[in-house]
Design an enzyme around this catalytic site. Structure first.
Site, mmCIF file in Angstrom:
data_model
loop_
_atom_site.group_PDB
_atom_site.id
_atom_site.type_symbol
_atom_site.label_atom_id
_atom_site.label_comp_id
_atom_site.label_asym_id
_atom_site.label_seq_id
_atom_site.Cartn_x
_atom_site.Cartn_y
_atom_site.Cartn_z
ATOM 1 N N HIS A 99 2.500 1.622 -8.450
ATOM 2 C CA HIS A 99 2.892 0.555 -7.531
ATOM 3 C C HIS A 99 2.364 -0.774 -8.040
ATOM 4 C CE1 HIS A 99 -0.889 2.396 -6.195
ATOM 5 N NE2 HIS A 99 -1.268 1.176 -5.835
ATOM 6 N N HIS A 101 1.118 -4.390 -6.716
ATOM 7 C CA HIS A 101 0.713 -5.205 -5.578
ATOM 8 C C HIS A 101 1.238 -6.629 -5.783
ATOM 9 C CE1 HIS A 101 -2.562 -2.453 -4.080
ATOM 10 N NE2 HIS A 101 -2.532 -2.060 -5.343
HETATM 11 P P1 AMP Z 1 -4.300 1.170 -5.093
HETATM 12 O O1 AMP Z 1 -5.776 1.019 -4.798
HETATM 13 O O2 AMP Z 1 -3.828 0.261 -6.194
HETATM 14 O O3 AMP Z 1 -3.916 2.617 -5.325
HETATM 15 O O4 AMP Z 1 -3.559 0.646 -3.797
HETATM 16 C C1 AMP Z 1 -3.051 1.489 -2.797
HETATM 17 C C2 AMP Z 1 -2.575 0.614 -1.673
HETATM 18 O O5 AMP Z 1 -1.747 1.376 -0.829
HETATM 19 C C3 AMP Z 1 -3.710 0.037 -0.817
HETATM 20 O O6 AMP Z 1 -3.642 -1.387 -0.845
HETATM 21 C C4 AMP Z 1 -3.418 0.609 0.570
HETATM 22 O O7 AMP Z 1 -3.687 -0.313 1.615
HETATM 23 C C5 AMP Z 1 -1.942 0.935 0.485
HETATM 24 N N1 AMP Z 1 -1.482 2.009 1.367
HETATM 25 C C6 AMP Z 1 -2.003 3.246 1.471
HETATM 26 N N2 AMP Z 1 -1.299 3.963 2.366
HETATM 27 C C7 AMP Z 1 -0.297 3.171 2.824
HETATM 28 C C8 AMP Z 1 0.761 3.334 3.756
HETATM 29 N N3 AMP Z 1 0.940 4.480 4.415
HETATM 30 N N4 AMP Z 1 1.591 2.282 3.976
HETATM 31 C C9 AMP Z 1 1.416 1.124 3.328
HETATM 32 N N5 AMP Z 1 0.438 0.904 2.429
HETATM 33 C C10 AMP Z 1 -0.413 1.904 2.177
#
Ligand code: AMP
Ligand code: ZN
Length: 137
Positions: A99, A101
């Site tokens: 993903h 950001h």
């Molecule tokens: P990372 O640390 O790069 O893996 O980022 C994962 C991101 O996913 C974090 O910023 C979380 O807040 C976000 N996240 C986790 N679960 C969900 C969800 N169900 N809906 C939207 N965002 C999510």
């Protein structure tokens, strides 16, 4: 990837606030925003990490992130945007479905990255590390 939370969002098994989607990518609001308006760009197909993701998909994701960045500036009045992509636990990655950001930034948002530049011992140390990278390319 039946246990992957982002695959579950793609499959509509859990809800998300969708900003954009097409056949290849899904864009939705991050549930824990660093700054309000923080958005995630994911491929609908499960890939992880970046080194295992096809070039065409990476291009598509980054072109989409560019569009989201423009929407954050034009639609939310953001003064700038951080575009980030974590790989591996050591990097801070929590969800193992690639993903990007896209984080809107405002001149007065008060957020500061914990970014402390270090120094190499000497030029040779830096050059040795660069050499190890060059050998792999
Ligand atoms: P990372 O640390 O790069 O893996 O980022 C994962 C991101 O996913 C974090 O910023 C979380 O807040 C976000 N996240 C986790 N679960 C969900 C969800 N169900 N809906 C939207 N965002 C999510
Ligand atoms: Zn997944």
């Amino acid at each position: 990837m039946s246990e992957c939370i982002f695959c579950k969002i793609v499959n509509k098994e859990i809800p998300a606030t969708v900003v954009y989607e097409d056949d290849e990518v899904l864009v939705f609001m991050d549930i824990g925003p660093i700054i309000k308006g923080h958005t995630l760009v994911i491929p609908k197909k499960h890939y992880d990490p970046v080194t295992e993701t096809p070039d065409e998909m990476l291009a598509k994701m980054h072109i989409t992130a560019k569009k989201i960045a423009a929407a954050q500036m034009n639609g939310l009045g953001a003064d700038g945007v951080n575009i980030m992509q974590n790989n591996g636990r050591a990097s801070g990655q929590e969800v193992e479905h690639i993903h990007i950001h896209v984080i809107p930034r405002f001149a007065d948002d008060g957020h500061h990255w914990n970014w402390h530049p270090k120094k190499y011992d000497d030029f040779d140390e830096m050059n040795n590390l660069a050499g190890k990278l060059r050998e792999q390319l």
